[in-house]
Write a protein that holds these residues in place. Structure first.
Motif, mmCIF file in Angstrom:
data_model
loop_
_atom_site.group_PDB
_atom_site.id
_atom_site.type_symbol
_atom_site.label_atom_id
_atom_site.label_comp_id
_atom_site.label_asym_id
_atom_site.label_seq_id
_atom_site.Cartn_x
_atom_site.Cartn_y
_atom_site.Cartn_z
ATOM 1 N N LYS A 59 1.052 -0.963 -0.208
ATOM 2 C CA LYS A 59 0.083 -0.163 0.225
ATOM 3 C C LYS A 59 1.030 1.528 -0.007
ATOM 4 O O LYS A 59 1.863 1.397 0.628
ATOM 5 C CB LYS A 59 -1.054 -0.346 0.654
ATOM 6 C CG LYS A 59 -1.910 0.806 1.484
ATOM 7 C CD LYS A 59 -2.669 1.204 1.756
ATOM 8 C CE LYS A 59 -4.544 1.353 1.782
ATOM 9 N NZ LYS A 59 -5.366 1.094 2.245
ATOM 10 N N ASN A 60 0.613 2.326 -0.428
ATOM 11 C CA ASN A 60 1.372 3.067 -1.357
ATOM 12 C C ASN A 60 3.079 2.969 -1.667
ATOM 13 O O ASN A 60 4.148 3.737 -1.908
ATOM 14 C CB ASN A 60 1.034 4.278 0.413
ATOM 15 C CG ASN A 60 0.039 4.910 -0.068
ATOM 16 O OD1 ASN A 60 -0.728 5.340 -0.495
ATOM 17 N ND2 ASN A 60 -0.389 4.834 1.586
ATOM 18 N N PHE A 61 2.821 1.804 -2.173
ATOM 19 C CA PHE A 61 4.043 1.834 -2.839
ATOM 20 C C PHE A 61 4.497 2.699 -3.831
ATOM 21 O O PHE A 61 3.922 2.854 -4.680
ATOM 22 C CB PHE A 61 4.049 0.153 -3.095
ATOM 23 C CG PHE A 61 5.879 -0.472 -2.740
ATOM 24 C CD1 PHE A 61 6.602 -0.868 -2.009
ATOM 25 C CD2 PHE A 61 7.028 -0.080 -4.412
ATOM 26 C CE1 PHE A 61 7.990 -0.931 -2.087
ATOM 27 C CE2 PHE A 61 8.386 -0.731 -4.608
ATOM 28 C CZ PHE A 61 9.036 -0.647 -3.394
ATOM 29 N N PRO A 62 6.043 3.497 -3.921
ATOM 30 C CA PRO A 62 6.110 4.067 -5.020
ATOM 31 C C PRO A 62 5.950 3.635 -6.351
ATOM 32 O O PRO A 62 6.471 2.630 -6.655
ATOM 33 C CB PRO A 62 7.210 4.741 -4.530
ATOM 34 C CG PRO A 62 7.856 3.889 -3.850
ATOM 35 C CD PRO A 62 7.221 2.715 -3.332
ATOM 36 N N ASN A 63 5.824 4.448 -7.130
ATOM 37 C CA ASN A 63 5.657 3.931 -8.880
ATOM 38 C C ASN A 63 6.939 4.596 -9.940
ATOM 39 O O ASN A 63 5.805 5.908 -9.956
ATOM 40 C CB ASN A 63 4.253 3.871 -9.496
ATOM 41 C CG ASN A 63 4.489 2.869 -10.690
ATOM 42 O OD1 ASN A 63 5.231 3.069 -11.645
ATOM 43 N ND2 ASN A 63 3.449 2.779 -11.026
ATOM 44 N N PRO A 64 7.625 4.711 -10.003
ATOM 45 C CA PRO A 64 8.272 5.594 -10.992
ATOM 46 C C PRO A 64 7.634 5.525 -12.387
ATOM 47 O O PRO A 64 7.499 7.446 -13.118
ATOM 48 C CB PRO A 64 9.405 4.730 -11.291
ATOM 49 C CG PRO A 64 9.412 3.268 -11.506
ATOM 50 C CD PRO A 64 8.419 3.146 -10.336
ATOM 51 N N PHE A 65 6.875 5.409 -13.257
ATOM 52 C CA PHE A 65 5.720 5.691 -14.417
ATOM 53 C C PHE A 65 4.566 6.387 -13.251
ATOM 54 O O PHE A 65 3.831 6.326 -14.295
ATOM 55 C CB PHE A 65 5.597 4.595 -14.944
ATOM 56 C CG PHE A 65 6.921 3.645 -15.121
ATOM 57 C CD1 PHE A 65 7.945 4.210 -15.779
ATOM 58 C CD2 PHE A 65 6.867 2.078 -14.250
ATOM 59 C CE1 PHE A 65 8.941 3.772 -16.303
ATOM 60 C CE2 PHE A 65 8.228 2.280 -14.530
ATOM 61 C CZ PHE A 65 8.757 2.217 -14.872
ATOM 62 N N GLY A 66 4.303 6.343 -11.564
ATOM 63 C CA GLY A 66 3.302 6.678 -11.872
ATOM 64 C C GLY A 66 2.584 6.866 -11.088
ATOM 65 O O GLY A 66 3.543 6.980 -9.823
ATOM 66 N N GLY A 67 1.336 6.698 -9.679
ATOM 67 C CA GLY A 67 0.585 7.226 -8.016
ATOM 68 C C GLY A 67 1.628 6.289 -7.677
ATOM 69 O O GLY A 67 1.558 5.088 -8.250
ATOM 70 N N PRO A 68 1.461 6.128 -6.617
ATOM 71 C CA PRO A 68 2.044 5.150 -5.432
ATOM 72 C C PRO A 68 0.828 4.248 -5.548
ATOM 73 O O PRO A 68 -0.215 3.900 -5.860
ATOM 74 C CB PRO A 68 1.616 5.676 -4.327
ATOM 75 C CG PRO A 68 1.051 6.768 -4.210
ATOM 76 C CD PRO A 68 1.441 7.427 -6.071
ATOM 77 N N PHE A 69 1.124 2.778 -5.467
ATOM 78 C CA PHE A 69 -0.006 2.092 -5.271
ATOM 79 C C PHE A 69 -1.116 1.573 -4.175
ATOM 80 O O PHE A 69 -0.827 1.988 -3.387
ATOM 81 C CB PHE A 69 1.062 -0.205 -5.288
ATOM 82 C CG PHE A 69 0.015 -1.012 -5.650
ATOM 83 C CD1 PHE A 69 -0.405 -1.251 -7.084
ATOM 84 C CD2 PHE A 69 -0.678 -2.328 -4.462
ATOM 85 C CE1 PHE A 69 -0.967 -2.540 -7.274
ATOM 86 C CE2 PHE A 69 -1.384 -3.040 -4.895
ATOM 87 C CZ PHE A 69 -1.647 -2.835 -6.272
ATOM 88 N N PRO A 70 -2.269 1.531 -4.940
ATOM 89 C CA PRO A 70 -3.301 1.693 -3.826
ATOM 90 C C PRO A 70 -3.568 1.143 -2.675
ATOM 91 O O PRO A 70 -4.990 0.903 -1.865
ATOM 92 C CB PRO A 70 -4.400 2.468 -5.234
ATOM 93 C CG PRO A 70 -4.253 1.889 -5.975
ATOM 94 C CD PRO A 70 -2.679 1.758 -6.349
ATOM 95 N N ALA A 71 -3.687 -0.091 -3.274
ATOM 96 C CA ALA A 71 -4.090 -1.271 -2.459
ATOM 97 C C ALA A 71 -2.684 -2.105 -1.095
ATOM 98 O O ALA A 71 -2.018 -2.023 -1.734
ATOM 99 C CB ALA A 71 -4.913 -2.523 -3.727
ATOM 100 N N SER A 72 -3.919 -3.279 -0.638
ATOM 101 C CA SER A 72 -2.999 -4.143 -0.048
ATOM 102 C C SER A 72 -1.975 -5.388 -0.340
ATOM 103 O O SER A 72 -0.777 -5.388 0.036
ATOM 104 C CB SER A 72 -3.629 -4.573 1.343
ATOM 105 O OG SER A 72 -3.657 -3.333 2.393
ATOM 106 N N ILE A 73 -2.786 -5.690 -1.874
ATOM 107 C CA ILE A 73 -2.819 -6.972 -2.189
ATOM 108 C C ILE A 73 -2.171 -6.871 -4.217
ATOM 109 O O ILE A 73 -3.458 -5.429 -4.108
ATOM 110 C CB ILE A 73 -3.480 -7.887 -2.207
ATOM 111 C CG1 ILE A 73 -4.915 -7.786 -2.424
ATOM 112 C CG2 ILE A 73 -3.463 -8.620 -0.331
ATOM 113 C CD1 ILE A 73 -5.865 -9.792 -2.082
ATOM 114 N N CYS A 74 -1.797 -6.960 -4.793
ATOM 115 C CA CYS A 74 -2.031 -6.889 -6.147
ATOM 116 C C CYS A 74 -3.264 -8.311 -6.871
ATOM 117 O O CYS A 74 -2.557 -9.699 -5.764
ATOM 118 C CB CYS A 74 -1.007 -7.317 -6.552
ATOM 119 S SG CYS A 74 0.508 -6.232 -6.256
#
Length: 260
Positions: A59-74
């Motif tokens: 959750k909120n893991f950064p993405n160099p191509f866009g916004g942070p990951f919005p969830a707790s799992i993929c």
């Protein structure tokens, strides 16, 4: 490259974090059925993780191509290889597969594992893909011992997949893990024996084959997270975090409680 070898105390903390990930996946397996949304699975996972004193690492893991990951799992459904974002619009259907990737931070150390679940009954060709991807993981783990190289892991994965006629996604692979979710070294799913970083006692690494039914070419979804097969065919993804020690590889995460 900075490779951090773990002490006995750190190994115990790594084991606890990864056992918790296994419990999260097992809990989610109880809820995976036709009609369930991937967002519902995310809510279940987040609550379970917090209830066990941990934090969802994704959750909120950064993405160099866009916004942070919005969830707790993929939650990666069918032709989504990795990094699928849970959504209320993603309703699981009979015959689907969904790869659930989960990471937790517990007492300062990370756990990371992924399992591809069947939604109801799947086609036998899909079932064969899942079995082969698991076999790729087992063979990769068997060669992940001190004195070998990360290239031996990649060679084991790619040889197993290609012998069965499947594709191996390039450019995506495993990683070292410890205080940080992603540490050195990178663990390839395609490699040459005897090449790459040397495996040493005390290393903790995540091994994660990503195998495709058809061609291995991939594309990026507009959300800048989800990675899909270019030909639209299914992909499977399994992951274990392991410890390299005493001439063998010890699996720290667990699939043993998953019923699917």
């Amino acid at each position: 490259m900075s490779i951090f070898l773990k002490t006995e105390d750190e190994i115990q903390l790594m084991r606890q974090a990864n056992q918790l990930v296994g419990k999260v996946l097992a809990e989610l397996g109880k809820h995976i059925r036709p009609g369930v949304t991937t967002l519902q699975l995310d809510h279940i996972a987040e609550e379970f993780i917090h209830d066990h004193g941990a934090t969802p690492t994704f959750k909120n893991f950064p993405n160099p191509f866009g916004g942070p990951f919005p969830a707790s799992i993929c939650t990666s459904v069918n032709n989504v290889v990795v990094h699928g974002i849970p959504s209320e619009h993603d309703v699981l259907e009979e015959g689907d597969i969904v790869s659930v990737d989960c990471g937790v931070l517990l007492n300062g150390y990370n756990g990371d594992s992924c399992y591809t679940f069947k939604v109801g009954h799947v086609d036998q060709h899909i079932d064969s893909l899942l079995k082969t991807t698991l076999e790729c993981l087992r063979k990769a783990i068997s060669v992940a011992v001190a004195g070998h190289h990360v290239g031996d892991i990649g060679a084991a994965v790619s040889q197993c997949a290609r012998e069965h006629g499947y594709g191996v996604v390039l450019g995506l692979g495993g990683h070292g893990i410890g205080r940080q979710m992603h540490e050195d070294p990178y663990i390839p799913n395609v490699g040459k024996k005897g090449r790459g970083a040397l495996l040493q006692d005390g290393m903790c690494i995540a091994i994660e084959p990503m195998i495709t039914m058809g061609k291995a070419e991939i594309g990026l979804l507009p959300d800048r997270w989800g990675i899909v097969t270019f030909d639209g065919q299914a992909a499977a993804h399994y992951e274990h975090t392991i410890l390299v020690r005493h001439g063998r590889s010890e699996i720290l995460s667990s699939f043993k409680d998953i019923v699917n």
